[in-house]
Structure formats: structure tokens, C-alpha cells
Design a protein around this motif. Sequence first.
Motif, PDB file in Angstrom:
ATOM      1  N   VAL A 251      33.469  10.200 -39.385  1.00  0.00           N
ATOM      2  CA  VAL A 251      34.870   9.970 -39.748  1.00  0.00           C
ATOM      3  C   VAL A 251      35.462  11.105 -40.576  1.00  0.00           C
ATOM      4  O   VAL A 251      36.570  10.994 -41.086  1.00  0.00           O
ATOM      5  N   GLY A 252      34.734  12.217 -40.718  1.00  0.00           N
ATOM      6  CA  GLY A 252      35.135  13.252 -41.660  1.00  0.00           C
ATOM      7  C   GLY A 252      36.266  14.155 -41.224  1.00  0.00           C
ATOM      8  O   GLY A 252      36.887  14.802 -42.075  1.00  0.00           O
ATOM      9  N   LEU A 253      36.548  14.250 -39.916  1.00  0.00           N
ATOM     10  CA  LEU A 253      37.499  15.267 -39.471  1.00  0.00           C
ATOM     11  C   LEU A 253      38.891  15.087 -40.052  1.00  0.00           C
ATOM     12  O   LEU A 253      39.501  16.050 -40.531  1.00  0.00           O
ATOM     13  N   GLU A 254      39.446  13.871 -40.007  1.00  0.00           N
ATOM     14  CA  GLU A 254      40.813  13.675 -40.505  1.00  0.00           C
ATOM     15  C   GLU A 254      40.935  13.996 -42.002  1.00  0.00           C
ATOM     16  O   GLU A 254      41.843  14.712 -42.401  1.00  0.00           O
ATOM     17  N   PRO A 316      27.988  11.395 -41.187  1.00  0.00           N
ATOM     18  CA  PRO A 316      28.965  10.571 -40.455  1.00  0.00           C
ATOM     19  C   PRO A 316      29.958   9.792 -41.306  1.00  0.00           C
ATOM     20  O   PRO A 316      31.094   9.574 -40.875  1.00  0.00           O
ATOM     21  N   ASP A 317      29.578   9.312 -42.497  1.00  0.00           N
ATOM     22  CA  ASP A 317      30.556   8.605 -43.322  1.00  0.00           C
ATOM     23  C   ASP A 317      31.150   9.511 -44.384  1.00  0.00           C
ATOM     24  O   ASP A 317      31.889   9.063 -45.262  1.00  0.00           O
ATOM     25  N   ALA A 318      30.826  10.802 -44.309  1.00  0.00           N
ATOM     26  CA  ALA A 318      31.443  11.857 -45.121  1.00  0.00           C
ATOM     27  C   ALA A 318      31.274  11.662 -46.616  1.00  0.00           C
ATOM     28  O   ALA A 318      32.136  12.047 -47.401  1.00  0.00           O
ATOM     29  N   ASP A 319      30.148  11.078 -47.027  1.00  0.00           N
ATOM     30  CA  ASP A 319      29.882  11.055 -48.463  1.00  0.00           C
ATOM     31  C   ASP A 319      28.871  12.135 -48.858  1.00  0.00           C
ATOM     32  O   ASP A 319      28.658  12.367 -50.047  1.00  0.00           O
TER      33      ASP A 319
END
Length: 595
Positions: A251-254, A316-319
Motif C-alpha cells: 500500500v506504500g505507493l500512494e 507491504p504495509d509500509a511500516d
Amino acid sequence: MPENTDKTIQELVKEWLELDQNEATRKEIQDLSDNEDYNELEKRLRHRIAFGTAGLRSSMQAGFAHLNPLTIIQASQGLASYVISSSSTSTQTSQLSVIIGHDHRHNSSTFAKLTATAFILKGIKVYFLEDLVHTPLVPFGLNLLGSNAGVMITASHNPARDNGYKVYWGNGCQIIPPVDAGIAAAINENLIPVEGAWDTNILDREEGGLVEKVKGKVEEAYFERVKGMVEGMAVKGEEKVRFVYTPMHGVGLEPAKQVVRILGVEDGVVVVEEQAKPDPDFPTVKFPNPEEKGALDLAMATADKHDITIVLANDPDADRFAAAEKVDGKWQILTGNQLGVLFASHMISTSSLPTSEVALLSSAVSTQMLAAMGQIDGFHHEETLTGFKWLGNIAQQITARGTHKAVYAFEEAIGYMFSDVVHDKDGIAALSVFITMLKKWTAEGTTPAGKLQQLYEKYGFFESCNGYVVSPSPDVTKRVFDGIRKLGDGSGKKYPGSLGEKEITYWRDLTEGYDSATTNGVPVLPVDKSSQMITVGMDGVRFTIRGSGTEPKIKYYVEAKASGKEEAAKAAKTVADNIVKEWFKPEVHGLVVQS
């Protein structure tokens, strides 16, 4: 959650089918029962999924032992009940609130809606992040909106079959004892789905004003906070930076696009198109974890095509955040520790506070280089147990004391926390800070590798050798650690006198509760007899060995300090080999050695 030890497998099947109203998962158990697959039914139904300090994480299958709609409802009913019972406003439950978000994994949206439904039915207001979000948006939104708790549905960088239920408490940090035990007990008391528990349409009806969709509001405030942080780090000039970015099918792109707009570097970014869109199957990577071997290969190949020497990535969850640099024609992935000290140096050099008033934190298995930096530069360094549940909570405690402000924390598993944004690891905040570092280094005529060399020359060369062995059972793991402790019996000490050719000068056992460096022998860090963790100091070397809480592994983290890179690396490797050979004894205990 209680074990089902006093029931027959047929009784457990009956119980499942009575409770579960999800057609797919009911069919899984019914088919296993019809086929008399009692071994699989035992695995699925005998033991309940355990609620711990990370919440819940498991593969998505039918059964009490896994994540599925029923166990999500049970966990949510328990958490909602605990929120009510622990709140000073428990007689006015409409004033209580929770924030809920989810990523793109299979079933994440469904699990988030079932979670929200459980809270609404308890009269607790739900702030719902109604579309895909990166994990740090939940703790950020929790603080922004003043919620009592937060839930993020994500399994971070786990394989595609997994999902998770991550819980934050009212201070915006991951839960720690005794809250985790209190929630677990409340779940045990709320195992029967209440009327309406399966009807997620309640979110759209927004009955009683108990639902507010807040993604836009929270995101806007989040990026304003990130912008305020990096503006304070800005360098003069218009240095151009170029890098390849991958969100690893997550979900990191936006949010990453927002960051590059804030920093004005849109023209310098190339996205790995094959990994750009959220895809819960993670088709191009064996494991969607930037730390795993091969995970960044596609990003590095993309960089080569565009003659770019920097790769940046989120999980994937951008943490989490990762970076690689091409040095002398060869790609080098920066370790979590290397990134950790690069961020630390930047935070100190750009802080508006006097260095003596700044605190930086790291976990017990992370590099000791941060402590060495603190001794030379004069900032306060504090070590915590592993996990951001500890780093975040301890950082808040330090700041609350008033003598220091805890501005940053990290641990070696590519997790970085910037307190001005959230008290949890945040891969998007890390991305924004790293870009400001790239701009600064470009202005100075250096690169990440060049800056690292400068830090090593100032503070010493620190090299790590980490690995693990696979243990057949928790009993074997305990036997290994007990055997290590007994090696000290002959010398009259509470611990062994040496390992290999090196004398042991420091010993901390957070299982038994002993620390050789304190006046009373009691560790400063919390003791936990249910887990195995020992830290050892020797001349130029420090290491920690611990039993993993989530995997059948005994892990070792060895770090050596020397006047040169090769010397430090050799010393760390020698000690690591001795740990496995002399202490773990794979051939005796049936352990499988990994690198």
C-alpha cells in the motif's frame, strides 16, 4: 484464549459449526469432518489462537487456531469489552471511540468491517479508515482523534496466506503488559458472537452517529505532520536526487507519492511498475520482505536500466523501510543497523534542541554503535526490549520526564520511529527523512556509503553476524538455554566464564532476572520468565541470543567493534560460529542450522 482440552474433536466441530456463520469457513470444517480428517481438525480446533503483545497473526483458515471471520469477531468483542471496562467513562460508552484501518491482504477489508461492527454493537464510536492505508496511519489517527484504542488489519511482510490484528492503546503505542493479558482475558469471556455481529452493513447505516469515515481527514493531517518534520531538515539549494522506489506489492505507493511531492523530487523517482499496485498474492517475490534475499532484485534491475544507483523500498504495509546503493559497480543492501545510525546522525545534526536534551533509543538486539555515538556526541541513549511496543512506550516515558525529548528510535529489523509523527515504526516517515538525507549528502558530494564511512571513522567500525537455528520445540529451546546457564556452575558464577578464546565480561539474563553490571544484580529491563533472552559482553564483542516468540527459532545477534571493517566482521563471525558450536550444540539437540 482458553484451550479446548476437555472436549472431543466431535464436540469442537459441533461448537464451530454452531458459532460460525461464514459459508466458506463453515464448509472447510464440515468437509474435514465429513472426510474424518481428525489430524487436521485437531490442528484447527484444539488450540485457540493466542492473543499477545502484537495482537493476533496467523494464516487465514477455518478453526479456532487461525484468523477467520469468527476469531476476528471474538477478538473484537473482547477488545471492545476491555475498552469499556478500563475506561473512566465506561458509564458513557458513546464517548468511547476506536480507529480501525486495513491493508490490501486477502480478507483485510472484511476483517476490518467485522471489527468495526463489534465495537458499534457495544456502543463505541468507530473512526473508520474506509480504504487501504499504511499501518502508521492508525496510531497517528488514534492520537489525532483522541481514541481509546486502534486496530490495524495487516500481517506486515508475512507470506500471502497470513493476516493479522494489530492493536494500539490510547497513547498511540502498541499494547504492552498488562494490557495484553487483560484483553486476552476479555476475549475469553466474549466468545459467543452477539446478535448482529455478522451484519457489517451497520457501517453504511451509521446508526446513532457511531460511524465516521475519516481516511481523508487523517491522511491530510498526517502528511502535514510529515511535511513539518522534513521542512526542519531542509538543505539550501536545489540538489537533484534520483532513486528507484518499490512498495513491494503493498500500500506504500500512494503515500510515497505524497512524500516525493512534498519534497519536490517527483522528477527523480522511478517506480518498479511490476510491484507498484497492491497485490495480496505478492507474485514477484518469494517473501514480501525487503530484508529477504532476492526481494530487491527487481528494483535493482530497474535501477540498472535507468542508470540509477539508489533503491528505496517499503514493506507491504509500509511500516518498514529499506535501501540499497550501487557502490563500485556492485549493489549493497544497507542493513537495518546501518540505516539506523544514518538516521540517528541526521536527526542529531538537524535537531533544533541542544544535543544534551535529545534522547535516541534502540532495541537490545540492535547495534551498539548508537550507544557509542551518544557517548561521544552527548545525547542520551536508552536500550529497550525488542519491538516497537517497547521503543514507543519508553520513548513517551522519557519525554514525559522532562529532561530529554525522545525524537527517534530504531531496531535492526528495518524499523524506524520518528516521534514527531508517530510512536511506532513508520516506513513512509522514514522514506521522507531518507530523501532529505540524500539531498544533504548530494550537496556535500557524498553518498550513503560515503556517509557511513565517515561515521565508522569517527565512532569505530561495527560489524554484525546474525542468524538462527531451527528448534524442534519450545522444550528443546528451554533445554538449550538451561544448558548454557549451567556452563557457569564450575566457576562459581551465575554464567559461563568464556566462549571460544574470549572471556565473558558482562552477562544479562532477562529470563532468570540477572544483570552482572547492576549493583544488586537486577536488570533494568523487564524480566520475562516465559521467554528466553541472554545478552553477553566480551572484549570488543556483544551478542544477544533469544528464543523467537513467533517462530520455532533460536536467534543470535552478534556485533563486534574494531578499528577496521574486516577485523570487526571476522571477530563477529568467529563468535557467532562459537555460539552455535559450543552453546547451541545442534547435533545434541536436533537443531537445524541456518545462516
